[in-house]
Design a protein around this motif. Sequence first.
Motif, PDB file in Angstrom:
ATOM      1  N   GLU A  51      -7.226  -2.168   3.048  1.00  0.00           N
ATOM      2  CA  GLU A  51      -6.828  -3.434   3.625  1.00  0.00           C
ATOM      3  C   GLU A  51      -5.293  -3.742   3.086  1.00  0.00           C
ATOM      4  N   ALA A  52      -5.428  -3.740   1.569  1.00  0.00           N
ATOM      5  CA  ALA A  52      -4.399  -3.835   0.968  1.00  0.00           C
ATOM      6  C   ALA A  52      -3.279  -2.948   1.065  1.00  0.00           C
ATOM      7  N   ALA A  53      -3.446  -1.528   1.290  1.00  0.00           N
ATOM      8  CA  ALA A  53      -2.511  -0.741   1.599  1.00  0.00           C
ATOM      9  C   ALA A  53      -1.844  -0.719   2.893  1.00  0.00           C
ATOM     10  N   ALA A  54      -2.588  -1.209   3.752  1.00  0.00           N
ATOM     11  CA  ALA A  54      -2.124  -1.464   5.360  1.00  0.00           C
ATOM     12  C   ALA A  54      -1.220  -2.691   5.170  1.00  0.00           C
ATOM     13  N   LEU A  55      -1.529  -3.751   4.522  1.00  0.00           N
ATOM     14  CA  LEU A  55      -0.936  -4.913   4.251  1.00  0.00           C
ATOM     15  C   LEU A  55       0.646  -4.637   3.852  1.00  0.00           C
ATOM     16  N   VAL A  56       0.666  -3.825   2.764  1.00  0.00           N
ATOM     17  CA  VAL A  56       1.907  -3.479   2.172  1.00  0.00           C
ATOM     18  C   VAL A  56       2.725  -2.836   3.286  1.00  0.00           C
ATOM     19  N   LEU A  57       2.196  -1.732   3.753  1.00  0.00           N
ATOM     20  CA  LEU A  57       3.132  -1.032   5.007  1.00  0.00           C
ATOM     21  C   LEU A  57       3.441  -1.993   5.964  1.00  0.00           C
ATOM     22  N   PRO A 104      -6.023  -5.356 -10.813  1.00  0.00           N
ATOM     23  CA  PRO A 104      -4.732  -6.359 -11.195  1.00  0.00           C
ATOM     24  C   PRO A 104      -3.698  -6.154 -10.250  1.00  0.00           C
ATOM     25  N   PHE A 105      -3.603  -4.931  -9.501  1.00  0.00           N
ATOM     26  CA  PHE A 105      -2.291  -4.653  -8.611  1.00  0.00           C
ATOM     27  C   PHE A 105      -1.903  -5.946  -7.906  1.00  0.00           C
ATOM     28  N   THR A 106      -0.794  -6.246  -7.820  1.00  0.00           N
ATOM     29  CA  THR A 106      -0.087  -7.322  -7.056  1.00  0.00           C
ATOM     30  C   THR A 106       0.943  -6.919  -6.213  1.00  0.00           C
ATOM     31  N   PHE A 107       1.223  -7.617  -5.105  1.00  0.00           N
ATOM     32  CA  PHE A 107       2.082  -7.125  -4.110  1.00  0.00           C
ATOM     33  C   PHE A 107       2.790  -8.499  -3.313  1.00  0.00           C
ATOM     34  N   ALA A 108       3.980  -8.783  -3.475  1.00  0.00           N
ATOM     35  CA  ALA A 108       4.551  -9.940  -3.054  1.00  0.00           C
ATOM     36  C   ALA A 108       5.735  -9.723  -2.426  1.00  0.00           C
ATOM     37  N   THR A 109       6.286 -10.724  -1.531  1.00  0.00           N
ATOM     38  CA  THR A 109       7.729 -10.537  -0.819  1.00  0.00           C
ATOM     39  C   THR A 109       8.335 -11.698  -1.322  1.00  0.00           C
ATOM     40  N   ILE A 110       9.627 -11.719  -1.357  1.00  0.00           N
ATOM     41  CA  ILE A 110      10.648 -12.547  -1.919  1.00  0.00           C
ATOM     42  C   ILE A 110      11.836 -12.882  -1.115  1.00  0.00           C
ATOM     43  N   ARG A 153       4.383   4.230  -3.378  1.00  0.00           N
ATOM     44  CA  ARG A 153       4.910   5.608  -2.958  1.00  0.00           C
ATOM     45  C   ARG A 153       5.080   5.575  -1.429  1.00  0.00           C
ATOM     46  N   PRO A 154       3.964   5.194  -0.779  1.00  0.00           N
ATOM     47  CA  PRO A 154       3.969   5.114   0.870  1.00  0.00           C
ATOM     48  C   PRO A 154       5.014   3.979   1.294  1.00  0.00           C
ATOM     49  N   ALA A 155       5.197   3.078   0.497  1.00  0.00           N
ATOM     50  CA  ALA A 155       6.069   1.996   0.946  1.00  0.00           C
ATOM     51  C   ALA A 155       7.528   2.477   0.732  1.00  0.00           C
ATOM     52  N   LEU A 156       7.725   3.234  -0.215  1.00  0.00           N
ATOM     53  CA  LEU A 156       9.276   3.756  -0.641  1.00  0.00           C
ATOM     54  C   LEU A 156       9.501   4.600   0.561  1.00  0.00           C
ATOM     55  N   ARG A 157       8.600   5.588   0.709  1.00  0.00           N
ATOM     56  CA  ARG A 157       8.719   6.538   1.909  1.00  0.00           C
ATOM     57  C   ARG A 157       9.120   5.681   3.273  1.00  0.00           C
ATOM     58  N   LYS A 158       8.485   4.812   3.431  1.00  0.00           N
ATOM     59  CA  LYS A 158       8.634   3.937   4.739  1.00  0.00           C
ATOM     60  C   LYS A 158       9.999   3.481   4.744  1.00  0.00           C
TER      61      LYS A 158
END
Length: 417
Positions: free
Chosen positions: A13-19, A281-287, A325-330
């Motif tokens: 779910e987290a991986a899908a949210l990031v993408l 503890p992985f964290t993902f945010a948008t700014i 890595r997948p996000a950077l490729r996208k």
Amino acid sequence: MRASSYPLVDADEAAALVLDRTPVLPAERVALSDVVGRVLAEDLRAPAELPAFPSSAVDGFAVRAADAGKTLRVVGESAAGRPYDGSVEPGMAARILTGGVVPDGADTVVMVEDIRPAGDGVTVPSGLVSGTNLHRPGADVRTGELVLTAGTQLGPAEIGLAAALGFATIAVHKRPRVALMSTGDELVEVGRKPGRGQIPDSNRWALLAALREVGAEVKILGIAPDEPDALRSLVVDALQDADVLVTSGGVSVGTHDLVKPLLESLGTVHVGRVKLKPGKPFTFATIPARAPLPDPPPEGGREKLAFGLPGFPVSSLVTFEVFVRPALRKLQGFARLQRPTLPVRMGYDARAAGDRTEYQRVTLRREGAELVADTTGSQSSSRLLSLAGAHALVRIAPGDQGIKAGTIVEAMILALP
């Protein structure tokens, strides 16, 4: 130590949210000399056919198939870049070199080994077939044909094809600009002798290599102190130019872990903890971008991406592989975002990690037609040796069953043996 206020999010779910929150960067036209490794931003169609003219595949003589078995008068020569301007009429032949233009009138090429000299002429064998030993116009590529699709990474063959079709520049997606920062007062620069309680900042260099390998342009921010105001200033300044912030350390729940509160104050934290081992503890945010933006907004839109990776070395690199890595490729427009997978046979019993997905590090060896996965030893999140030399990551689903030796599973391939 305070408890975390962030829910544990399923790893998938987290991986899908990031993408889902990751945009594709816009295109720019780049000279052919500088596009290696870049990703095509638009379909490439042939403006002309290849080859553009009938050319010889061998050294020999261009003749008419109807003159099979005859002795022919040699009237000229056609070499690559120096075509014979005349026409091959009945009873004539033209010497031709590989790559040379097949003269008008000729419809086949006889290899030099198959002719017999006859004074100033040549005798050709019987049974000649029209179209032998030559490349017809458009045989490789037809005008308007789709030759490369958007999302293709440009390597030697693709660049050579673009050059053959006359493209001096190509539209490719921009590379993501990444600000890389380490946090922790315990860190010292590599090469300096650590004091008591200090460690070298190894994560920076591992992540720098991973970022460059995936095609990012990286600005190194160095070691940020565990002090809120200084950390905020460093991050805000870096995000003026960067599309992405990648940090390591400072995302746990201790009183000196300041990255999550900072990201909360600057934007929205979408993932604060993940059901993943290693990498909880992985964290993902948008700014939101702070500087005034034109309309429409520039690359990266009105949001920047921020990834807070754990401080343990293996946790840092595994979460990079799974999420960053997948996000950077996208961002770069790749058609395929994930690493390739291959079926492997487990060479050991892998125990599950309770309610968390686990990525175990393995080496691969060939056994007949199969690839067999062997553990790299202790899977501790601090043991970087478990990842050094690993060929693949094996995903162990949460639960109590684990995976028995001999089971066939899909492995995420990092490198082949």
